[in-house]
Enzyme design. Structure first.
Site, short mmCIF file in Angstrom:
data_model
loop_
_atom_site.label_atom_id
_atom_site.label_comp_id
_atom_site.label_asym_id
_atom_site.label_seq_id
_atom_site.Cartn_x
_atom_site.Cartn_y
_atom_site.Cartn_z
N ASP A 113 -43.15 -23.90 7.12
CA ASP A 113 -42.31 -23.35 8.17
C ASP A 113 -41.18 -24.34 8.43
O ASP A 113 -41.42 -25.52 8.69
CB ASP A 113 -43.15 -23.17 9.43
CG ASP A 113 -42.38 -22.46 10.51
OD1 ASP A 113 -42.49 -21.24 10.59
OD2 ASP A 113 -41.66 -23.14 11.26
N ALA A 114 -39.94 -23.86 8.38
CA ALA A 114 -38.78 -24.75 8.50
C ALA A 114 -38.79 -25.53 9.81
O ALA A 114 -38.52 -26.72 9.84
CB ALA A 114 -37.49 -23.95 8.36
N ASP B 63 -30.27 -20.97 5.23
CA ASP B 63 -30.14 -19.60 4.73
C ASP B 63 -31.32 -18.76 5.20
O ASP B 63 -32.14 -18.32 4.41
CB ASP B 63 -30.07 -19.65 3.19
CG ASP B 63 -29.66 -18.31 2.60
OD1 ASP B 63 -29.20 -17.44 3.36
OD2 ASP B 63 -29.81 -18.13 1.38
N ASP C 20 -39.27 -23.09 2.17
CA ASP C 20 -39.33 -21.66 2.44
C ASP C 20 -40.75 -21.32 2.85
O ASP C 20 -41.72 -21.83 2.30
CB ASP C 20 -38.90 -20.85 1.21
CG ASP C 20 -38.58 -19.40 1.59
OD1 ASP C 20 -37.40 -19.02 1.51
OD2 ASP C 20 -39.50 -18.65 1.96
#
Lengths: 542, 500
Positions: free
Chosen positions: B344-345, B362, B310
């Site tokens: 950061d994804a 999500d 996250d």
């Protein structure tokens, strides 16, 4: 009740009040620190080697003792020189030296960086390449920018290189609007004329000359020599518009903006041929990218420079001031001052690629080596500023930040979001690159004017340009640096390109001029083309 | 005699103030901790008991009673004045919030408890005993009535809790000040007290003036709910509201979950893949810093490792360390099987060399271009190497009812990079119809797995229904969401724009 108890209780109350006062002041000062202080950001000039370059202008008269024999010497590590070096290396020919005056290879495609991102100092995008330059497509393929080819042999691009959406917005009538020609702000006359202008450009795009060649081609050199098109080079782009009845204010601004964007000179200065070329030469196709889209990176075209550098296996030296080039007994003598090591040396070679702008060649070459030409090489100055901003404080009326952000009717070209191609979440701190072509009369007058500006006057000028669309921009800026390009790029003035196309002067044997100046249009593809062409000539002689 | 009238007026004012502090503490505790009956009951009980202690202690106060009384007024005014601001502020930062709350209530109550006995002792020579008792308590109870009426009708709606307590703090201190000024100037202690009193009043007034800046008063009531946590991270504004024990999380003003029905959402996000793969051991959660998805995952004993990525450290910290919020996710973020990456994804996925049986995606809805990138074909392509051949991915995909084009665009984009998809939707009372897309490199047919025990919403029947899409949740041809077109953001803005 003893005195001590009395005091202690008093002290208790006092201490309590004192503590509360302290806490109160603490909270108060904390709350004071929350609102923005008046923003005092600094503006810094970035060295562009002007002082070194001026050493060359003023002349160095030292004859170097150190003599180095070298099969090939390439002068200038901009896109042209580096492309030439890459091509030689690919052919297994690594016995060359690539000499660069600056600290960094890349010419107009250099970049800088800060803790937020990399950013460009000059060229910052590549239009989707035409398929008629196999070497360019091959280079992009080997660099991983093109990942493969589909059944129709159309290149498949890795989409992280393609400019993300939203690409452009225009500030007009008090509001940012989507695209560079936002119909919501245009009159029906504007829209009509834009349509007819674009359809005219479309026709030019599809035109083939009597010699069977494309009328407007990238590279320029492959364009048709048909006089029907070459005669367009005799009038200015502004006159071309006037002659065709294009009198919409918006269209005139738009055409002028396009000329400034690509050539650094306005529609009165550049030829109609060059002006049309901007609209009619981009025919790039791809499996997964639409014609008209472009490739871009946070560091601008420096990404391509790095890819070129990876393919250069010969010697590549920076801090090299070439101050004299002569030819004695069929051997070229290239005198170089290494201003970092403070040494002088002379390269002796039979093959030279002069990947330098013409105004530099004129100063360092024995004039007998330079073909006599009637054309005039004009270079207008540019200012490029990179600013770190807190985007949350950069208030925008209208659509959201795009890659290219243009303000209608201003002399600057607006700004580009250097962080636009970031894949990670970046909506707080951004680097914005501001471009200002400078036109104050003739090119040399403009240069003089630019040279006389102070840091403070640039700051004011940049702010004035930005505040039109962002009244609070001063609050959002964290810091800013700028670079002044005295001779930013060649301007394709009237008669320049047609003269180049009608006849190419053959220079002295073994000497190849390879620079986008040879095209009259300073774009990556042209420089690449001339670099590869020169390297090919050398290989054919070996 | 002039002083005795003043003192009786003081009784009236301090009684009002005292009850206001009590009401403020009770209301605040209900907002912050939920369950208003318990909160009011305990706060009132503690307050009254503390007043008893104060009354008891009053007999030890000797010497210049008037001076002592004034000093106590200053202290109560200050404490009561800053109480709600202090509690709101500390709630965000302290774990043992209740202790601080009750301590403050006890101290204020004790000091208030000293007031009345003290005043009666001061006035004992001016009135007859009968009159004294009658006068003091009459004013005391009138003040209480006033407070109890203006608090809900005027103070809370118009001033908010923080300004209310500051205002009454000022009144409380003013009582002491007025008494000071009515006294003979000859006493040195009077001048000292005047100075102290004015300093405290000034402090409280400054606090009043800056209270908006301190507490974002405009957010204190947010969409009709009380804000209990408001934090700004570099990425978003995190707001948690509470209303009747129900918590809601808002990111940048968008509702993320409501504690009374979030289980439906998180069960639907997490459990369906377990029906199609009985062998899920390694799981990756992208987004989901609230820990709710992890809570659901932990219901499967066979899971050996969960990695959660996250971007927002504020979210992760809040939902791990704040006892109320950690209770909502059953302390999932502290589980040993979980490894949290604050990254950061997009970036994390690009360099990740690991592979997973399940990836739960999500992210917030694609309402801006920065988040839109996390729904592009480029992103799903980069996910592919992370998913084992039998692995499954679930993507929260906004509402197929309110935003059908957006929903099907997500599904279409996932398909475009070579995944098989199984879209499904559920009903969330707080949000309406909500959709998810399950994806796998293989076809999603094999029903070999089982849902965990004890689920409240997802079971074989509800999931079966969830995969059926009526005509009003269908969309015509949609484009693939790409970095260079960001069609999803445009669809999303169009569709949700019509609703809002």
């Amino acid at each position: 009740m003893s005195d001590s108890r009395k005091i202690s209780r008093k002290t208790f109350v006092k201490l309590g009040l004192l503590a509360s006062a302290g806490a109160g002041i603490g909270i108060w000062s904390w709350s004071k620190s929350q609102p923005e202080k008046s923003n005092q950001w600094s503006l810094n000039s970035v060295n562009n080697n002007a002082d070194i370059a001026h050493m060359m202008r003023d002349g160095i008269h030292i004859v170097p003792n150190q003599i180095i024999e070298m099969p090939v010497v390439i002068l200038g590590a901009g896109v042209a020189g580096m492309s030439a070096a890459m091509h030689l290396s690919q052919a297994g020919m690594n016995e060359y030296v690539l000499l660069e005056m600056g600290e960094q290879n890349g010419g107009n495609s250099v970049s800088g960086s800060n803790d937020t991102s990399a950013f460009p100092w000059g060229a910052h995008y590549l239009p989707l390449p035409n398929l008629n330059q196999p070497e360019l497509i091959d280079f992009l393929h080997r660099s991983g920018i093109i990942t493969g080819f589909d059944a129709n042999q159309l290149p498949v691009y890795d989409e992280i290189n393609i400019c993300f959406d939203p690409e452009e917005r225009l500030f007009i009538d008090g509001k940012w609007r989507d695209g560079i020609e936002p119909e919501s702000a245009l009159s029906s006359k504007d829209i009509e004329q834009l349509e007819s202008f674009h359809s005219m450009m479309k026709d030019y795009q599809n035109s083939i000359g009597s010699d069977g060649k494309e009328a407007f081609c990238i590279p320029v050199h492959l364009s048709s020599r048909d006089e029907a098109f070459l005669k367009l080079d005799e009038l200015s782009m502004a006159d071309f518009c006037k002659n065709n009845g294009f009198d919409s204010e918006f269209l005139k601004w738009y055409v002028n903006y396009a000329c400034l964007d690509d050539y650094g000179a306005d529609a009165d200065t550049v030829s109609a041929w060059a002006g049309i070329h901007y609209f009619a030469s981009r025919k790039g196709k791809a499996a997964n990218v639409k014609t008209g889209q472009c490739l871009t990176w946070p560091e601008g075209n420096y990404r391509l420079i790095q890819k070129l550098q990876n393919n250069i296996k010969g010697q590549s030296l920076s801090h090299q001031l070439v101050y004299k080039v002569d030819k004695v007994n069929e051997v070229y003598q290239i005198d170089v001052y290494d201003y970092k090591l403070k040494t002088y040396k002379r390269y002796q070679t039979k093959q030279v690629i002069a990947a330098l702008p013409n105004f530099v060649c004129k100063r360092i070459f024995n004039s007998a080596l330079i073909p006599v030409e009637s054309v005039s090489y004009q270079y207008y100055p540019w200012l490029v500023a990179n600013m770190k901003v807190d985007y949350r404080k950069l208030k925008s009326n209208g659509v959201r930040l795009s890659w290219d952000n243009v303000v209608y009717g201003r002399s600057s070209l607006g700004y580009v979001n250097a962080c636009h191609q970031h894949l990670n979440y970046s909506e707080s701190l951004l680097n914005l690159t501001f471009y200002l072509p400078i036109k104050k009369g003739e090119a040399s007058e403009s240069r003089q004017w630019a040279g006389s500006q102070t840091k403070e006057s640039w700051k004011q000028l940049i702010l004035n340009e930005l505040e039109v669309a962002h009244p609070d921009v001063n609050e959002a800026i964290i810091d800013m640096q700028y670079k002044l390009w005295g001779h930013a790029m060649i301007a394709p003035v009237k008669g320049f390109i047609s003269a180049k196309l009608r006849k190419t002067k053959t220079p002295s044997q073994g000497l190849y001029f390879a620079h986008s100046d040879q095209s009259g249009i300073s774009i990556f593809e042209e420089a690449f083309y001339h670099g590869i062409k020169a390297a090919k000539s050398i290989l054919s002689h070996v | 005699m002039k002083n005795s009238v003043l003192l009786l007026i003081s009784v009236f004012v301090i009684a009002t103030c005292g009850l206001i502090y009590e009401l403020v503490a009770g209301t605040l505790a209900s907002y912050l901790l939920g369950d208003s009956i318990t909160q009011f009951s305990t706060i009132i009980g503690l307050y009254l008991f503390s007043m008893g202690i104060g009354s008891f202690l009053s007999k030890f106060v000797k010497g210049n009673l008037l001076s002592k009384f004034i000093q106590i007024e200053f202290l109560i005014g200050f404490l009561g004045g800053v109480s709600s601001g202090l509690l709101f502020y500390l709630f965000n930062y302290v774990d043992s919030f209740r202790i601080i709350l009750y301590a403050l209530v006890a101290i204020t109550g004790t000091l208030v408890g000293i007031e009345i006995p003290l005043i009666m002792r001061i006035l004992k020579d001016n009135f007859k005993f009968n009159d004294l008792i009658s006068n003091v308590f009459t004013f005391d109870y009138i003040g209480a009535l006033l407070a109890s009426l203006i608090f809900p009708l005027i103070l809370v709606p118009y001033l908010g809790l923080i300004k209310t307590s500051l205002l009454f703090g000022v009144l409380n201190v003013s009582v002491g000040l007025v008494l000071c000024f009515s006294l003979d100037k000859a006493h040195v202690w009077v001048n000292k007290l005047k100075a102290i009193g004015m300093a405290v009043v000034l402090l409280l007034i400054v606090g009043f003036a800056f209270s908006d800046a301190l507490t974002q008063h405009n957010e204190e009531v947010f969409l009709g709910e009380k804000i209990i946590i408001a934090r700004s991270s570099p990425y978003q504004r995190v707001i948690v509201t509470s209303n009747k024990g129900r918590f809601r999380l808002y990111l940048n003003g968008n509702l993320q979950f409501s504690s009374d029905d979030e289980y439906r959402y998180h069960e639907a996000l997490v459990h369906p893949p377990f029906r199609f793969n009985s062998d899920i051991n390694r799981v990756l959660v992208l987004g989901g810093g609230d820990g709710m998805a992890v809570r659901e995952l932990l219901k499967y004993k066979q899971i050996s490792s969960i990695q959660l990525v996250d971007l927002d450290p504020v979210m992760l910290k809040l939902f791990k360390e704040n006892s109320l919020l950690a209770k909502l996710n059953q302390h999932a973020l502290s589980d040993k099987r979980l490894k949290v990456y604050n990254d950061d994804a997009m970036k994390w996925v690009a360099i990740c060399k690991d592979s997973f049986d399940l990836i739960c995606v999500d992210f917030p809805d694609p309402g801006n271009y920065a988040i839109g990138k996390l729904y592009t074909n480029t992103f799903y392509k980069s996910i592919q190497p992370l998913l084992k051949s039998k692995g499954l991915m679930v993507v929260q995909s906004t509402s197929p009812f309110f935003a059908p084009k957006s929903f099907w665009c997500v599904e279409h984009t996932i398909q475009s990079v070579g995944f098989n998809t199984l879209p499904y939707h559920i009903y969330l009372p707080s949000f309406g119809e909500w959709g998810f897309v399950m994806a796998s490199k293989q076809s999603i047919l094999n029903h070999s797995g089982h849902f965990a025990d004890g689920l409240k919403f997802i079971n074989d029947e509800t999931f079966q229904t969830a995969t059926v899409f009526p005509a009003d949740m269908k969309a015509d041809k949609v484009d693939v969401n790409r970095l260079d077109n960001q069609v999803l953001v445009n669809y999303f803005e169009d569709e949700w724009g019509k609703i809002q």
